[in-house]
Design a protein around this motif. Sequence first.
Motif, mmCIF file in Angstrom:
data_model
loop_
_atom_site.group_PDB
_atom_site.id
_atom_site.type_symbol
_atom_site.label_atom_id
_atom_site.label_comp_id
_atom_site.label_asym_id
_atom_site.label_seq_id
_atom_site.Cartn_x
_atom_site.Cartn_y
_atom_site.Cartn_z
ATOM 1 N N GLN A 138 -42.881 -13.418 -12.206
ATOM 2 C CA GLN A 138 -44.297 -13.741 -12.250
ATOM 3 C C GLN A 138 -45.110 -12.539 -12.738
ATOM 4 O O GLN A 138 -44.682 -11.390 -12.599
ATOM 5 N N THR B 3 -45.986 -6.306 -15.042
ATOM 6 C CA THR B 3 -44.730 -6.989 -14.740
ATOM 7 C C THR B 3 -43.586 -6.036 -15.034
ATOM 8 O O THR B 3 -43.482 -5.518 -16.144
ATOM 9 N N THR C 54 -35.911 -11.469 -1.752
ATOM 10 C CA THR C 54 -36.571 -10.215 -1.417
ATOM 11 C C THR C 54 -35.544 -9.248 -0.841
ATOM 12 O O THR C 54 -34.467 -9.666 -0.387
ATOM 13 N N GLU D 273 -45.257 -8.973 -11.005
ATOM 14 C CA GLU D 273 -44.149 -8.871 -10.058
ATOM 15 C C GLU D 273 -43.167 -7.785 -10.492
ATOM 16 O O GLU D 273 -42.978 -7.529 -11.686
ATOM 17 N N ARG D 274 -42.535 -7.159 -9.490
ATOM 18 C CA ARG D 274 -41.472 -6.192 -9.744
ATOM 19 C C ARG D 274 -40.149 -6.791 -9.285
ATOM 20 O O ARG D 274 -40.034 -7.211 -8.134
ATOM 21 N N ASP E 39 -40.360 -6.491 -5.405
ATOM 22 C CA ASP E 39 -40.701 -7.779 -4.782
ATOM 23 C C ASP E 39 -39.463 -8.650 -4.597
ATOM 24 O O ASP E 39 -39.320 -9.324 -3.578
ATOM 25 N N ARG E 40 -38.594 -8.637 -5.615
ATOM 26 C CA ARG E 40 -37.368 -9.448 -5.507
ATOM 27 C C ARG E 40 -36.211 -8.709 -6.172
ATOM 28 O O ARG E 40 -36.406 -7.871 -7.041
#
Length: 600
Positions: free
Chosen positions: A371, A534, A564, A374-375, A549-550
């Motif tokens: 997204q 991103t 996560t 997001e990392r 993040d994930r």
Amino acid sequence: MGSLWKLLRHVDELKAYYIAIAVISVLLAVTALASPFLLQGATDHVVKRIQGQPSPVSTVIWFAAAILAAEVINALLSNIGGYLGDVMSMRMRAILSSRYYSKLLRLPQSYFDNNLSGAIIARLTRSISELSNFMQMVSNNFLPMIVTLVAALAVTGFYYWPLTVLLVLIFPVYTWLTALTSERWQRYEKAKNEHVDIAGGMFAEVISQMRVVKSFVAQRRELDRFNDEYTETIALTRPQSKWWHQMDGIRRTVLAVIFFGINAMILVQTMNGRFSLGTMVLLIQLVGMAKGPVTGMSFLVDSTQRALAGSRDYFSVLDEQDEPGASLDPVSPTQQLPAPVPGAAAVEFRDVGFGYDQEPNVLDNITFTVQPGERIALVGESGGGKTTIVNLLMGLFPPRSGSIELFGKPHTAHGLDTLRREVGVVFQDASLFSGTIEANIKYGAPWATDEQVRQAAVRANAAEFVEKFADGYQTVIGERGLKLSGGQKQRIAVARAMLKDAPVLVLDEATSALDTKSERLVQAGLEELMVDRTSIIIAHRLSTIATVDRIITIEDGRIDEIGTPAELAASGGIYAQLLSLQESGSKQDRKRLQSYDILR
């Protein structure tokens, strides 16, 4: 000869030079033929005087002056033609080199993966040098000789047509004998060129890796490898040269027999009263003019063969398939990136599969989304496909199956240039160029101001060491940045990515090769770079993974888990195993961590 005609059409912007050189060649033939005619007249006047007929000495002086004038004009025209030939040759070399370089810049990454960089460079040097040198030789020497030869044949035909028949007979005989030689010679030359290109590739590779060669005391081994390639060229040259000179001996013998017949015919017909002494001198000189190009054909054919081999190598590269969507259009500072589709993921892989060349797939069924802002981290064993995913994202290779989208659109929909402007990369190897620090930071944004360069350096924690150099941002850093430390190079690379300001960032193990202090400085710069961006991180330290993040874990070219850090820590999968291994102090567990590119 089709390859050479193709070459002339390929550089048709030099047409004015071709025409000018052809005109000068005709004028050279006229002035060259003037001397035999003038000598004929002078000889006949001398004979008349000797025979007691009235013939003033001044007439012979005028003939000598006219011969002088013809030779001076011929010398002047020859040098003008030589000048044009030299300039044409160098312009041709520049054009061919530029088009070769332009073609290389448009070729897909797979071409460079499958060819030694040194061999690519050696091919440029060899093939283009042979082509331009051949054209210089033809324009400066052989073309004027050929035009003169044609004129000489016309004149001998006017005086005595059997002479012209014998002279003309030389060329089909010579061409036939040359054709018998050519095919085998070309096979040897092709094999030799391959060895020379490999040797050139080794040379360039060793020069660029000299510290590694010296540290492993491999100088002798590398020299032996280099010498082995040239030993092979010597082994091939022996039968090639033997064959060539055997056939050349036959060709020269045939020519000598034909010229014997021509000279005998002229002398006999003169003794029979058909030709005056002046005409005999004229015809012998014309035959001498014809003999020069004919006997020089061995050298011409040899040069032509090399040029043909060079042109085939050159055009074989130009005939390679361009990278789909490749462009060399300059990027404008006002050029806007395409607007993202509202609500779309920044990056989306859908059932992507990929393999190199004809090899089996190294990636299968890769599906994930990232997204905006997001990392994510990619984790897996070395060789598991993490870097390949990045290469696919940047369009360096097309996927075999599936699709990739960037901000809701097919990732190559707007062309590869636009795609790569949307992705910034900081590699494990900083990959700097040999210019100044400023030029390296501005590499992705050449229009940036001095203040923008400095601000990028400040944010990347590079300004402090840069401004200590005597020349500051104008410091020349050497090939691949060899005058900088690993940490300094990486901070320059981070500043470069900051100035590019791409919406998607890829960190390909960007600090794994650094010491702890350098890593902290570079990591601080990377944290600044990742703000509101991103980010896809190829992980190398668990401390880095914990902040994303994930995490996407990859095993054997397939996605194993996505979640996560907290979720995967409790799942019992690869990430949980890595955490467990980190807690262990055993040598075996440390080795296992390294196989996942993870450092303690």
